[in-house]
Motif scaffolding. Structure first.
Motif, mmCIF file in Angstrom:
data_model
loop_
_atom_site.group_PDB
_atom_site.id
_atom_site.type_symbol
_atom_site.label_atom_id
_atom_site.label_comp_id
_atom_site.label_asym_id
_atom_site.label_seq_id
_atom_site.Cartn_x
_atom_site.Cartn_y
_atom_site.Cartn_z
ATOM 1 N N TRP A 11 0.843 -1.193 0.000
ATOM 2 C CA TRP A 11 0.000 0.000 0.000
ATOM 3 C C TRP A 11 0.874 1.236 0.000
ATOM 4 C CZ3 TRP A 11 -4.188 -2.288 -1.197
ATOM 5 C CH2 TRP A 11 -4.562 -3.481 -0.583
ATOM 6 N N SER A 12 0.329 2.333 -0.519
ATOM 7 C CA SER A 12 1.142 3.550 -0.549
ATOM 8 C C SER A 12 1.295 4.107 0.860
ATOM 9 C CB SER A 12 0.509 4.581 -1.468
ATOM 10 O OG SER A 12 -0.757 4.926 -0.957
ATOM 11 N N GLY A 16 -4.090 4.355 2.103
ATOM 12 C CA GLY A 16 -4.315 3.389 1.019
ATOM 13 C C GLY A 16 -4.842 2.086 1.578
ATOM 14 N N ARG A 212 -1.165 -1.836 -5.484
ATOM 15 C CA ARG A 212 -1.243 -0.384 -5.360
ATOM 16 C C ARG A 212 -1.902 0.259 -6.576
ATOM 17 N NH1 ARG A 212 3.904 3.267 -3.711
ATOM 18 N NH2 ARG A 212 4.299 1.430 -2.446
ATOM 19 N N LYS A 213 -1.464 -0.201 -7.760
ATOM 20 C CA LYS A 213 -1.967 0.457 -8.981
ATOM 21 C C LYS A 213 -3.369 -0.011 -9.342
ATOM 22 C CE LYS A 213 2.341 1.413 -11.386
ATOM 23 N NZ LYS A 213 3.237 0.419 -11.981
ATOM 24 N N GLU A 216 -5.737 -0.565 -4.746
ATOM 25 C CA GLU A 216 -5.756 0.679 -3.956
ATOM 26 C C GLU A 216 -6.274 1.862 -4.778
ATOM 27 O OE1 GLU A 216 -2.151 1.697 -1.782
ATOM 28 O OE2 GLU A 216 -2.619 3.825 -2.011
ATOM 29 N N ARG A 217 -5.800 1.971 -6.012
ATOM 30 C CA ARG A 217 -6.186 3.127 -6.841
ATOM 31 C C ARG A 217 -7.701 3.159 -7.029
ATOM 32 N NH1 ARG A 217 -5.421 4.772 -12.687
ATOM 33 N NH2 ARG A 217 -5.462 2.558 -13.135
ATOM 34 N N ASP A 289 2.946 -1.364 5.551
ATOM 35 C CA ASP A 289 4.264 -0.948 6.008
ATOM 36 C C ASP A 289 4.433 -1.156 7.516
ATOM 37 O OD1 ASP A 289 6.536 0.694 4.723
ATOM 38 O OD2 ASP A 289 6.273 1.510 6.761
#
Ligand code: PFF
Length: 535
Positions: A11-12, A16, A212-213, A216-217, A289
């Protein structure tokens, strides 16, 4: 986490993760299931019980899943073998226990249940804890098979509403138009299958671009849109004359309707709506994270989920009651009563309200469905060395094929001559119900409580709550270690009582919940679901 595993994506940041996890948890469970369960189980009284269950089971279990995933930094199979040896004397004892359960079920005349437990005992004896991870890969595939069918229904509703085919204003009218869709009869079978396949293709499109792309986006765009659309419906519903009757029905506590069964219903609802007991949050946790605060993230996801569920009720019931419908037998509410009510709303914008509502339902379903792909995809990547692209395609394909069976099974198995009979005999023996309902019952009654139970036991006893707590402390020190009395009283540790600081902290409560409260409640819910005890 190794670099190779990191290439899964991450995740960013905490936001996110929050939106992706909220996307997973906010789904049909909130917009379709929660409102009618609340309406049928005592309104505000059920909401109170539900909140209590979420506090006692939802919060600790979600924190455990995320912590387990982040600490292992890998897919569910690895997570259940990395924190402690996969096989030990404990797993041997557990397989014996499961075997005993199977024999008990056989005595209580539940041969299908007994066979499942026997198979489980063998698996546990050979693979140990990895079995749990494996189930986290298999069960989402089963759930997604029928979840995709419901997703397909939402697409048909949107399309049909736009072309003006959903103009009915009575339940009978709704039955005529919707019945054939929900049961894939009267020539609507191909449309239902096509819609389900389109829905699955949407999920594939989102998931294939990565965590993420893709996931999450899209969640970052779709979740705010979902809340915005819900606000539009709420404003419309609450400004209708007679809306307060609906609100009263939804939220006024009726304690006479509460029973132990209500608590069990709330447990099932909590697991389903929070996407717990399937390794979803575990897999999402592994992309998180180390600096992120797990406790905060879990509470945030749960708050958003509960908020969305209550919003859905407030959007639905005022319109239903204001238009003169009474709440109707559960699931029909969303797919029959509500569209008819929207068509009656003064101003003639029925199409608009219907399209908005089913768009909300579709968005909620897509972001949840995408999360169901993640555990099997991460297992195929990590254990079989597949690329994400191939894994996503493979899982989507399997779910789509199983989904076709689900969609058509709502009608009559004779639509699928040979295969229909075979599946029928395997799945329900003499019991009535479609393949769709069987899969739903299997996932919600058996697997969610069982996997939730095992996850709590594994984190609390096998990995060990004190080590799990260390994982939570990364990124979230203060709040977990404060003495609860100091927090409540508004003092802080420096004001005195330093020596007693570690006596009664949220972290310690969490450990106790995982080792005792969650397992006991889930075990009771499970026994009740499979009919071993009746409350
Ligand atoms: N939480 C989703 C809902 O409320 O519709 C459905 C769901 C997704 C259930 C993922 C279970 C799960 F693992």
């Amino acid at each position: 986490m190794t670099n190779e595993e990191r290439s899964n994506g991450s995740w960013s940041g905490q936001l996110g993760f929050l939106l992706a996890a909220a996307g997973s948890s906010i789904g049909l469970g909130n917009i379709w299931r929660f409102p009618y369960m609340t309406g049928m189980n005592g309104g505000g009284a059920f909401v109170l019980i539900y909140l209590l269950v979420v506090l006692l089971i939802g919060v600790p279990l979600m924190m455990a899943e995320i912590a387990l995933g982040r600490a292992a930094g890998s897919n569910p199979v690895k997570a259940f073998s990395r924190m402690a040896p996969a096989k030990s004397s404990r797993t041997a004892a557990l397989s014996g226990l499961i075997l005993g359960g199977g024999i008990l079920l056989l005595i209580f005349n539940n041969p299908a249940g007994a066979v499942i437990l026997f198979l489980l005992a063998v698996l546990f004896a050979t693979l140990g804890w990895k079995t749990v991870g494996l189930f986290c890969g298999i069960v989402p595939v089963i759930l997604l098979s029928y979840y995709g069918v419901i997703g397909g229904w939402t697409l048909i509703y949107i399309f049909d509403s736009i072309r003006g085919a959903n103009g009915f204003t009575t339940i009978e009218g709704a039955e005529k138009v919707m019945g054939p869709i929900l049961h894939a009869t009267e020539g609507r079978g191909p449309a239902v299958v096509a819609a389900q396949l389109i829905f699955m293709a949407l999920c594939l499109g989102i998931s294939i671009s990565g965590v993420r792309k893709g996931v999450e986006r899209w969640c970052k765009m779709l979740m705010p849109l979902l809340f915005l659309l819900m606000c539009v419906l709420i404003v419309r519903g609450l400004t209708l004359p007679g809306a307060e009757k609906g609100l009263r029905f939804f939220l006024q506590p009726d304690f006479s309707k509460l029973s132990t069964g209500t608590v069990i219903a709330a447990v099932g609802q909590a697991l389903f709506t929070l996407s717990l007991g399937m390794g979803i949050m575990l897999t999402y946790g592994c992309y998180l994270d180390r600096s992120a605060n797990i406790a905060k993230a879990a509470v945030g996801v749960i708050a958003l989920d509960t908020f969305a569920a209550v919003m859905a009720g407030v959007a639905i019931f005022p319109a239903v009651f204001a238009m003169g419908f009474s709440e109707s037998g559960g699931p029909d509410l969303t797919f029959k009563v509500l569209p008819a009510a929207f068509n009656l709303v003064p101003g003639g914008l029925g199409i608009l309200w219907n399209v908005i509502f089913f768009l909300i339902l579709m968005i909620a379903a897509v972001t949840s469905a995408v999360s169901l792909l993640e555990p099997p995809v991460s297992i195929l990547e990590g254990e079989c060395g597949m690329s994400r692209r191939n894994a996503v395609v493979l899982v989507t394909l399997v779910c789509s094929v199983l989904g076709i069976f689900c969609a058509l099974s709502m009608a009559d198995w004779n639509q699928l001559p040979g295969a229909g009979k075979l599946i029928k005999s395997i799945w329900y023996g003499t019991a009535p119900g479609s393949f769709f309902e069987t899969l739903d019952g299997f996932c919600c009654n058996w697997i969610l409580p069982l996997l939730g139970l095992v996850t709590a036991l594994y984190t609390g006893w096998v990995w060990g709550s004190r080590y799990a707590l260390m994982e939570l402390r990364e990124g979230g020190k203060g709040a977990l270690d404060n003495n609860i009395w100091l927090i409540i009283s508004g003092f802080d540790a420096e004001d005195g009582g330093m020596d007693r600081r570690y006596l009664f902290t949220p972290g310690i409560l969490w450990g106790a919940a995982l080792r005792w409260i969650v397992p006991i409640l889930l075990l009771l819910a499970f026994f009740n679901c499979i009919g071993l005890i009746r409350f």
